[in-house]
Write a protein that holds these residues in place. Structure first.
Motif, PDB file in Angstrom:
ATOM      1  N   LEU A   1       0.852  -1.175   0.000  1.00 60.71           N
ATOM      2  CA  LEU A   1       0.000   0.000   0.000  1.00 60.71           C
ATOM      3  C   LEU A   1       0.898   1.237   0.000  1.00 60.71           C
ATOM      4  O   LEU A   1       1.623   1.499   0.956  1.00 60.71           O
TER       5      LEU A   1
ATOM      6  N   CYS B   1      -5.014  -3.361   7.629  1.00 62.43           N
ATOM      7  CA  CYS B   1      -5.671  -2.703   6.502  1.00 62.43           C
ATOM      8  C   CYS B   1      -6.436  -1.491   7.023  1.00 62.43           C
ATOM      9  O   CYS B   1      -7.136  -1.587   8.029  1.00 62.43           O
TER      10      CYS B   1
ATOM     11  N   ARG C   1       1.497  -7.325   1.555  1.00 63.77           N
ATOM     12  CA  ARG C   1       1.187  -8.751   1.550  1.00 63.77           C
ATOM     13  C   ARG C   1       2.050  -9.414   0.474  1.00 63.77           C
ATOM     14  O   ARG C   1       2.218  -8.865  -0.616  1.00 63.77           O
TER      15      ARG C   1
ATOM     16  N   HIS D   1      -1.718   0.674  -4.695  1.00 62.84           N
ATOM     17  CA  HIS D   1      -0.881  -0.437  -4.269  1.00 62.84           C
ATOM     18  C   HIS D   1       0.144  -0.727  -5.357  1.00 62.84           C
ATOM     19  O   HIS D   1      -0.222  -0.839  -6.528  1.00 62.84           O
TER      20      HIS D   1
ATOM     21  N   MET E   1      -5.581  -8.130   1.557  1.00 67.91           N
ATOM     22  CA  MET E   1      -5.381  -6.854   2.231  1.00 67.91           C
ATOM     23  C   MET E   1      -6.380  -6.639   3.361  1.00 67.91           C
ATOM     24  O   MET E   1      -6.045  -6.125   4.421  1.00 67.91           O
TER      25      MET E   1
END
Length: 197
Positions: free
Chosen positions: A12, A130, A22, A104, A43
């Motif tokens: 992100l 998140c 991730r 992202h 996410m």
């Protein structure tokens, strides 16, 4: 014939201390609607907004076109990930919620062959909570975190009431829960498209 697997890192953009990311492995032959569903699940997003995959030059936009689409967005169900990513270091941008602008970075870390007996996609690891939906983008998120965690902040009561949380842990990440959610979203990728229309 072996199946090609991409190991991706989804980060992100603008996230900090800790960075929200991730790491996952996906079959290279997936379409972009499937990748969207995987990212949503991994996410922790809720698929409440439109999205698009693009590059830094905005040479293309792959997502969810509709009758009002002004950008000539390509349908993510018809475009394959392997046609846009192919080698280590290749990158795309995945933008979710054009209002808040959650961008992202999607980076290929490795190109592998599927391991016998393994199922994909796989969430390998990750870091960072998140953000909540509709909080105003990355800067709004950090304002929310500061307000919730500081009882003296002028927006503390409002943010606590809105989120229902007395404390926000920016490091919270449950990998097993995120993996299960990712698999559920992946299996229902077509539904994830239809829910917004």
């Amino acid at each position: 014939m072996s199946q090609t697997i991409f190991q991706l890192k989804i980060t992100l953009m603008g996230s900090q201390k800790p960075s929200i990311w991730r790491q996952l492995q996906i079959p290279a032959g997936l379409d972009f609607q499937q990748l969207h569903a995987i990212i949503q699940g991994a996410m922790g997003w809720t698929n409440s907004h439109l999205h698009a995959f693009t590059d830094r030059r905005r040479n293309f936009s792959i997502g969810m076109p509709d009758e009002f689409d002004m950008d000539e967005t390509q349908d993510g169900r018809e475009e394959k990930v392997q046609d846009y990513l192919s080698a280590k270091g290749d990158t795309l941008i995945y933008e979710y919620d054009f209002g808040d602008g959650w961008e992202h970075a999607v980076e290929v870390q490795k190109v592998l062959e599927a391991e016998p007996g393994e199922t994909y996609p796989k969430l390998l690891k990750g870091e960072g909570a998140c953000p909540t939906e509709d909080c105003g983008g990355i800067w709004g998120y950090y304002h929310l975190v500061e307000a919730i965690n500081d009882p003296k902040h002028e927006d503390h009561e409002g943010m606590v009431e809105w989120t229902g949380l007395e404390k926000w842990d920016v490091s919270e990440f449950d990998q097993a829960q995120a993996h299960d959610r990712m698999i559920e979203w992946y299996k229902n990728a077509a539904d994830a498209y239809d829910e917004l229309f």
